[in-house]
Design a protein around this motif. Structure first.
Motif, short mmCIF file in Angstrom:
data_model
loop_
_atom_site.label_atom_id
_atom_site.label_comp_id
_atom_site.label_asym_id
_atom_site.label_seq_id
_atom_site.Cartn_x
_atom_site.Cartn_y
_atom_site.Cartn_z
N ALA A 150 55.70 -19.28 -10.76
CA ALA A 150 55.90 -19.10 -9.32
C ALA A 150 54.86 -19.89 -8.53
O ALA A 150 55.17 -20.52 -7.51
CB ALA A 150 55.84 -17.62 -8.96
N ALA A 151 53.62 -19.86 -9.02
CA ALA A 151 52.56 -20.61 -8.34
C ALA A 151 52.82 -22.10 -8.39
O ALA A 151 52.55 -22.83 -7.42
CB ALA A 151 51.21 -20.29 -8.99
N GLY A 152 53.36 -22.57 -9.50
CA GLY A 152 53.69 -23.99 -9.61
C GLY A 152 54.77 -24.41 -8.62
O GLY A 152 54.66 -25.46 -7.97
N ARG A 153 55.80 -23.58 -8.49
CA ARG A 153 56.85 -23.89 -7.52
C ARG A 153 56.30 -23.85 -6.09
O ARG A 153 56.64 -24.68 -5.25
CB ARG A 153 58.01 -22.90 -7.64
N ALA A 154 55.47 -22.86 -5.80
CA ALA A 154 54.89 -22.75 -4.47
C ALA A 154 54.04 -23.96 -4.14
O ALA A 154 54.03 -24.45 -3.01
CB ALA A 154 54.08 -21.45 -4.36
N GLU A 155 53.30 -24.45 -5.13
CA GLU A 155 52.47 -25.62 -4.91
C GLU A 155 53.32 -26.86 -4.63
O GLU A 155 52.98 -27.68 -3.77
CB GLU A 155 51.57 -25.85 -6.13
N ILE A 156 54.42 -27.01 -5.34
CA ILE A 156 55.32 -28.14 -5.09
C ILE A 156 55.83 -28.09 -3.66
O ILE A 156 55.84 -29.10 -2.94
CB ILE A 156 56.48 -28.13 -6.10
N ALA A 157 56.26 -26.91 -3.21
CA ALA A 157 56.75 -26.76 -1.84
C ALA A 157 55.66 -27.03 -0.82
O ALA A 157 55.90 -27.65 0.23
CB ALA A 157 57.32 -25.36 -1.65
N ARG A 158 54.42 -26.58 -1.10
CA ARG A 158 53.31 -26.79 -0.17
C ARG A 158 52.97 -28.26 -0.05
O ARG A 158 52.76 -28.79 1.06
CB ARG A 158 52.07 -26.01 -0.63
N VAL A 159 52.91 -28.96 -1.19
CA VAL A 159 52.58 -30.39 -1.17
C VAL A 159 53.67 -31.17 -0.43
O VAL A 159 53.37 -32.12 0.32
CB VAL A 159 52.37 -30.90 -2.61
N TRP A 160 54.93 -30.79 -0.63
CA TRP A 160 56.01 -31.48 0.09
C TRP A 160 55.85 -31.28 1.60
O TRP A 160 56.01 -32.23 2.37
CB TRP A 160 57.36 -30.95 -0.37
N LEU A 161 55.52 -30.06 2.03
CA LEU A 161 55.30 -29.80 3.45
C LEU A 161 54.14 -30.63 3.98
O LEU A 161 54.19 -31.14 5.11
CB LEU A 161 55.04 -28.31 3.68
N ASP A 162 53.09 -30.80 3.17
CA ASP A 162 51.98 -31.67 3.58
C ASP A 162 52.49 -33.08 3.85
O ASP A 162 52.08 -33.72 4.83
CB ASP A 162 50.91 -31.73 2.48
N GLY A 163 53.38 -33.55 2.99
CA GLY A 163 53.94 -34.88 3.18
C GLY A 163 54.71 -34.99 4.49
O GLY A 163 54.62 -36.00 5.20
N VAL A 164 55.46 -33.94 4.81
CA VAL A 164 56.23 -33.92 6.05
C VAL A 164 55.30 -33.93 7.26
O VAL A 164 55.46 -34.72 8.20
CB VAL A 164 57.16 -32.70 6.10
N GLU A 165 54.29 -33.07 7.23
CA GLU A 165 53.39 -32.93 8.38
C GLU A 165 52.52 -34.15 8.59
O GLU A 165 52.15 -34.48 9.72
CB GLU A 165 52.53 -31.68 8.20
N GLN A 166 52.19 -34.84 7.49
CA GLN A 166 51.30 -35.99 7.59
C GLN A 166 52.03 -37.33 7.43
O GLN A 166 51.39 -38.39 7.45
CB GLN A 166 50.21 -35.88 6.51
N ASN A 167 53.37 -37.24 7.27
CA ASN A 167 54.15 -38.45 7.02
C ASN A 167 53.52 -39.27 5.89
O ASN A 167 53.30 -40.48 6.01
CB ASN A 167 54.27 -39.30 8.29
N ASP A 168 53.28 -38.59 4.79
CA ASP A 168 52.51 -39.14 3.68
C ASP A 168 53.40 -39.27 2.45
O ASP A 168 53.71 -38.27 1.79
CB ASP A 168 51.32 -38.22 3.40
N MET A 169 53.81 -40.48 2.12
CA MET A 169 54.67 -40.68 0.96
C MET A 169 53.98 -40.31 -0.34
O MET A 169 54.63 -39.87 -1.29
CB MET A 169 55.14 -42.14 0.91
#
Length: 345
Positions: A150-169
């Motif tokens: 569960a923590a691994g999935r949550a981390e994937i979702a968090r990192v993706w959101l970071d990409g969205v917020e920072q426009n970071d490929m």
């Protein structure tokens, strides 16, 4: 791939029709507009973060293309857009599948689910047994979600959101790499990279591109999985179809005991026909890594669960997966690993 409108369920939070993106392949047509009514239907349900193209190797297999093959994209995956609300449950996902079957007006299906799709397939078999001719459960989740997974999935979702917020490929790439590690380990990396680069990444960028849409995939990928109801023997006793349980012995997310325990519970519940197959050295996405073994297993399983009068007379030849050109484009910059090229069956 066509679309079909699926009406809302009885859940008051499900307020709008769901426009489901799906694929039908028949023995003679990789991109068919309808099933061949004389042949059995095999419905594939995909895992989290990837969509129907996960079953590329199955749709390109002559031994499986003797049937109607159907794949759909779950909501917020692939090209199926839709709402995911707080409290969205496995029941809601399963109802999407049931209503899709009804809307498509197809006979009872041989349902094949991988990972999240396996949980949806099991739910369908329990709650809508009349829609299911046989059930194949590949890489099923543990009864209660393991904290580290569960923590691994949550981390994937968090990192993706970071990409969205920072426009970071680079953040998007990190999230994709995290999902590959979770589902593949260090196996079938060429296939994993192709699925990610040519399909899931472009689709996910279209799906999850602001805080609200990222929250949808976080709810489905983390909350829905963690809070799901534990399946009991009383639940399993409602299944009327034969059940095949498949698990990779090198699954980093869930131990093989997850599969062996489920097989024991199915038998205890009185399910009339069950089978367990462990795939040596296969990761969580066993149908991608060990496609040759899985294709033969699925073909044999479906044939064993249909009447003689419904069995195809011959295997098709020269079949091509509907995702072949997308995964292996003519101007492909990737080198194909020879050990991972598609199997000739």
């Amino acid at each position: 791939m066509p679309f079909i409108d699926v009406p809302p369920s009885s859940n008051p939070l499900d307020t709008a029709p769901l426009r489901v993106h799906y694929q039908i392949s028949t023995p003679t047509d990789s991109v068919a507009s309808a099933i061949d009514p004389s042949l059995p239907c095999v419905l594939f349900l995909h895992p989290l973060f990837f969509a129907a193209e996960t079953f590329h190797d199955q749709f390109g297999s002559p031994s499986l293309r003797q049937f109607n093959l159907i794949g759909l994209d779950f909501r917020v995956h692939g090209s199926t857009f839709g709402e995911v609300w707080k409290g969205f449950a496995l029941e809601d996902l399963g109802e999407d599948v049931s209503r899709f079957i009804t809307a498509l007006d197809i006979p009872p299906v041989h349902v094949v689910g991988l990972s999240l799709g396996a949980s949806a397939a099991l739910w369908l078999s329990i709650n809508h047994p009349s829609q299911v001719a046989s059930t194949t459960i590949m890489s099923i989740f543990s009864p209660r979600e393991l904290p580290e997974v569960a923590a691994g999935r949550a981390e994937i979702a968090r990192v993706w959101l970071d990409g969205v917020e920072q426009n970071d490929m680079s953040a998007y790439n990190d999230a994709a790499f995290g999902s590959i590690q979770l589902f593949f380990g260090d196996q079938s990396i060429d296939k994993a990279r192709r699925l990610a680069q040519y399909y899931s990444m472009p689709q996910d960028l279209a799906q999850w591109n602001d805080a609200a849409t990222c929250e949808r995939i976080r709810i489905l990928g983390v909350d829905t999985v963690v809070t799901r109801t534990v399946v009991t023997t009383a639940d399993l006793a409602k299944i009327t179809s034969p059940v095949l349980v498949v698990h990779g012995e090198n699954d980093l997310a869930y131990p093989t005991s997850t599969a062996t325990d489920l097989k024991s519970l199915l038998d205890e519940a009185g399910v009339k026909k069950t089978k367990l197959t462990l795939i040596p050295d296969a990761p969580h996405f066993c149908s991608v890594h060990a496609s040759k073994e899985i294709n033969a297993l699925l073909s044999s399983w479906v044939l064993s669960n249909i009447p003689e009068s419904s069995k195809p007379l011959s295997l098709p030849t020269d079949v091509v997966s509907p995702w072949q050109a997308g995964l292996y484009p003519a101007d492909d910059p990737m080198e194909v690993e020879s050990s991972e090229e598609e199997d000739d069956e």
